[in-house]
Design a protein around this motif. Sequence first.
Motif, short mmCIF file in Angstrom:
data_model
loop_
_atom_site.label_atom_id
_atom_site.label_comp_id
_atom_site.label_asym_id
_atom_site.label_seq_id
_atom_site.Cartn_x
_atom_site.Cartn_y
_atom_site.Cartn_z
N THR A 272 0.83 -1.21 0.00
CA THR A 272 0.00 0.00 0.00
C THR A 272 0.86 1.26 0.00
N HIS A 273 2.17 1.09 0.15
CA HIS A 273 3.07 2.24 0.23
C HIS A 273 3.76 2.50 -1.10
N LYS A 274 3.70 3.74 -1.55
CA LYS A 274 4.43 4.15 -2.74
C LYS A 274 5.85 4.53 -2.31
N THR A 275 6.84 4.04 -3.04
CA THR A 275 8.21 4.46 -2.75
C THR A 275 8.60 5.67 -3.58
N LYS A 276 7.89 5.86 -4.69
CA LYS A 276 8.08 7.03 -5.55
C LYS A 276 6.69 7.54 -5.92
N LYS B 249 0.01 -9.55 -8.90
CA LYS B 249 0.63 -10.01 -10.15
C LYS B 249 0.75 -11.52 -10.05
N SER B 250 0.33 -12.20 -11.11
CA SER B 250 0.43 -13.65 -11.21
C SER B 250 0.86 -13.97 -12.63
N GLY B 251 2.13 -14.28 -12.81
CA GLY B 251 2.65 -14.46 -14.16
C GLY B 251 2.60 -13.14 -14.91
N ASP B 252 1.94 -13.15 -16.07
CA ASP B 252 1.78 -11.91 -16.84
C ASP B 252 0.46 -11.21 -16.55
N ASN B 253 -0.34 -11.74 -15.63
CA ASN B 253 -1.64 -11.16 -15.30
C ASN B 253 -1.56 -10.28 -14.06
N PHE B 254 -2.47 -9.32 -13.98
CA PHE B 254 -2.55 -8.40 -12.86
C PHE B 254 -3.95 -8.48 -12.26
N PRO B 255 -4.21 -9.51 -11.43
CA PRO B 255 -5.54 -9.62 -10.81
C PRO B 255 -5.74 -8.49 -9.80
N SER B 256 -7.01 -8.15 -9.58
CA SER B 256 -7.34 -7.10 -8.61
C SER B 256 -8.70 -7.43 -8.00
N GLY B 257 -9.00 -6.75 -6.92
CA GLY B 257 -10.30 -6.96 -6.27
C GLY B 257 -10.47 -6.00 -5.12
N GLU B 258 -11.61 -6.17 -4.43
CA GLU B 258 -11.94 -5.29 -3.29
C GLU B 258 -12.50 -6.10 -2.15
N LEU B 259 -12.19 -5.65 -0.96
CA LEU B 259 -12.83 -6.13 0.26
C LEU B 259 -13.50 -4.91 0.86
N GLU C 286 5.44 8.31 -8.67
CA GLU C 286 4.92 7.74 -9.92
C GLU C 286 4.56 6.26 -9.82
N ASP C 287 4.77 5.64 -8.64
CA ASP C 287 4.40 4.23 -8.48
C ASP C 287 2.91 4.03 -8.75
N ALA C 288 2.61 3.14 -9.69
CA ALA C 288 1.22 2.88 -10.06
C ALA C 288 0.73 1.53 -9.55
N PHE C 289 1.66 0.65 -9.19
CA PHE C 289 1.29 -0.70 -8.80
C PHE C 289 1.22 -0.80 -7.28
N VAL C 290 0.08 -0.37 -6.71
CA VAL C 290 -0.11 -0.39 -5.27
C VAL C 290 -1.53 -0.84 -4.93
N SER C 291 -1.67 -1.35 -3.73
CA SER C 291 -2.98 -1.62 -3.15
C SER C 291 -3.34 -0.41 -2.29
N ALA C 292 -4.61 -0.30 -1.86
CA ALA C 292 -5.01 0.89 -1.10
C ALA C 292 -6.18 0.59 -0.17
N GLY D 47 -15.00 0.81 5.22
CA GLY D 47 -13.96 1.21 4.29
C GLY D 47 -13.82 0.17 3.20
N THR D 48 -12.94 0.44 2.26
CA THR D 48 -12.71 -0.47 1.15
C THR D 48 -11.21 -0.70 1.00
N PHE D 49 -10.82 -1.97 0.96
CA PHE D 49 -9.45 -2.34 0.67
C PHE D 49 -9.42 -2.80 -0.79
N THR D 50 -8.73 -2.05 -1.63
CA THR D 50 -8.61 -2.36 -3.05
C THR D 50 -7.21 -2.91 -3.27
N TRP D 51 -7.15 -4.15 -3.73
CA TRP D 51 -5.85 -4.78 -3.89
C TRP D 51 -5.51 -5.00 -5.36
N LEU D 52 -4.20 -5.01 -5.60
CA LEU D 52 -3.67 -5.28 -6.93
C LEU D 52 -2.55 -6.29 -6.76
#
Length: 145
Positions: A55-59, A134-144, A61-67, A127-132
């Motif tokens: 959930t933490h961006k290190t930069k 990576k599994s192989g070449d796929n980028f699954p995502s979802g929400e709790l 421009e980081d786009a690959f994060v959960s929140a 609240g909503t936990f939105t996750w992202l």
Amino acid sequence: MRRFGLVIIAIMATCGIALSQDGVHLKDTVLRLNDSVAELMIHAKLDSGVMLFSTHKTKPEDAFVSAFTPDSSITRYLLPLQDMEEEGKLETLKDNNLGADLHYYKDSVVFKVRLHIPASEAVTIRGTFTWLGKSGDNFPSGELA
């Protein structure tokens, strides 16, 4: 949305729901730490080969994060600029195809949000936990929610 009730006199309130999607298994709980602090915990277990992004961006421009997005009804119980805590082994991978460094967990992680709730109050935590991931070449995502 998933609701959690904090019982005033309870030391621990466990009101969890499990969600499994694309190799990511989530369960949420609430723990009363003392008479003024409770903690929302989102436990994630991952299937082999699945990465769950931090959930933490290190930069910036980081786009690959959960929140985690708290409902407006609980924002008064959060401290300003308080980050979500993460417990797990954070790993980093340079992905040349994406041109980015990926920060992820590959086994399990617990995401934690501290809530400053007086013992005299009963609060429904939303609240909503939105996750992202990576599994192989796929980028699954979802929400709790």
